[in-house]
Scaffold this active site. Sequence first.
Site, PDB file in Angstrom:
ATOM      1  N   LYS A  33       0.842  -1.205   0.000  1.00 21.96           N
ATOM      2  CA  LYS A  33       0.000   0.000   0.000  1.00 21.96           C
ATOM      3  C   LYS A  33       0.873   1.251   0.000  1.00 21.96           C
ATOM      4  CE  LYS A  33      -2.252   1.808   3.826  1.00 21.96           C
ATOM      5  NZ  LYS A  33      -2.269   3.283   3.863  1.00 21.96           N
ATOM      6  N   ASP A  60      -3.581   4.320  -1.806  1.00 24.76           N
ATOM      7  CA  ASP A  60      -4.471   4.837  -0.750  1.00 24.76           C
ATOM      8  C   ASP A  60      -4.354   6.363  -0.688  1.00 24.76           C
ATOM      9  OD1 ASP A  60      -6.154   4.991   1.450  1.00 24.76           O
ATOM     10  OD2 ASP A  60      -4.602   4.393   2.893  1.00 24.76           O
ATOM     11  N   LYS A  62      -7.128   8.413  -1.061  1.00 23.21           N
ATOM     12  CA  LYS A  62      -8.398   8.933  -0.521  1.00 23.21           C
ATOM     13  C   LYS A  62      -8.884  10.154  -1.295  1.00 23.21           C
ATOM     14  CE  LYS A  62      -7.460   7.271   4.196  1.00 23.21           C
ATOM     15  NZ  LYS A  62      -6.111   6.721   4.037  1.00 23.21           N
ATOM     16  N   ASP A  65     -12.991  15.147  -4.322  1.00 23.45           N
ATOM     17  CA  ASP A  65     -12.983  16.368  -5.140  1.00 23.45           C
ATOM     18  C   ASP A  65     -14.274  16.355  -5.954  1.00 23.45           C
ATOM     19  OD1 ASP A  65     -12.124  18.638  -6.705  1.00 23.45           O
ATOM     20  OD2 ASP A  65     -10.048  18.046  -6.347  1.00 23.45           O
ATOM     21  N   THR A 119     -11.189   7.099  11.089  1.00 25.06           N
ATOM     22  CA  THR A 119     -11.216   6.561  12.455  1.00 25.06           C
ATOM     23  C   THR A 119     -10.547   7.508  13.448  1.00 25.06           C
ATOM     24  OG1 THR A 119      -9.308   5.267  11.779  1.00 25.06           O
ATOM     25  CG2 THR A 119     -11.396   4.111  11.905  1.00 25.06           C
ATOM     26  N   ARG A 210       3.314  -1.227  10.829  1.00 20.49           N
ATOM     27  CA  ARG A 210       4.474  -1.396  11.705  1.00 20.49           C
ATOM     28  C   ARG A 210       4.756  -2.816  12.183  1.00 20.49           C
ATOM     29  NH1 ARG A 210       2.423   3.765  14.862  1.00 20.49           N
ATOM     30  NH2 ARG A 210       0.533   2.919  13.917  1.00 20.49           N
TER      31      ARG A 210
END
Length: 233
Positions: A33, A60, A62, A65, A119, A210
């Site tokens: 990603k 990714d 996002k 517009d 989130t 991570r």
Amino acid sequence: MNSPRVIVALDYASAEEATAFVARVTPPHCWLKLGLELYTAAGPMFVRRLKELGFRVFLDLKFHDIPNTVERACRQAATLGVDLLTVHCLGGRAMLEAARRGVGDTPARPRVIGVTLLTSLDARDTLEIGVSGDIASRTLALAELARSAGLDGVVCAPTEAQVLRSRLGPNFLLVTPGIRPAGDAVGDQRRVATPAQALASGADLLVIGRPVTQAADPSAALLSIEREIADVK
Ligand code: C5P
């Protein structure tokens, strides 16, 4: 081997750092990603390089517009050959339909998934930006909007996956970050689940950063996650 269910988040500041990590994993074991940081630093050339190496790529960025701009950006992402991309559900129905149109209709087209409510927002934040009602029901409503606009799925917390799966049926992609193998540091994530718990709740693909990228041996960390989820449907 089945198609991988783990997406490793390449949260790096440069192509060099990301390349050093990519050399330690292989396409049968994970998707990769790119988010805003790495894409801004390394751009489409880096996406092409990952595709040449045979990886499935999740872009990714996002998008949020006006419909025409998002449609054209999605068309470019399809030309780049990415496999999955994100748009914000808050862009509204016309923008979501435009995103879906933009990726075209070939079997190899990118899957388009919606980000519902970030989130990172809590109830006070959502109120401040004019989103009323509780976060769970707003999230479900936005996911229903995404589905009715023709999107392939949504990004959600693993703790939301069960409800979304039961309301949206089996053919809607659920992609969940917030994954921590048992015993790993939670870091800044809050609503977390283990890989096996997330899949058992209905997630299709797990975004993991991570716990893999910071592991002393990333391929061993991936292998251990694969073993953990091998028996989960
Ligand atoms: O390192 P960690 O496993 O927490 O990384 C999770 C990845 O998923 C990061 O790239 C983060 O930006 C992304 N993400 C998230 N929560 C969301 C959406 C994306 O953590 N709601």
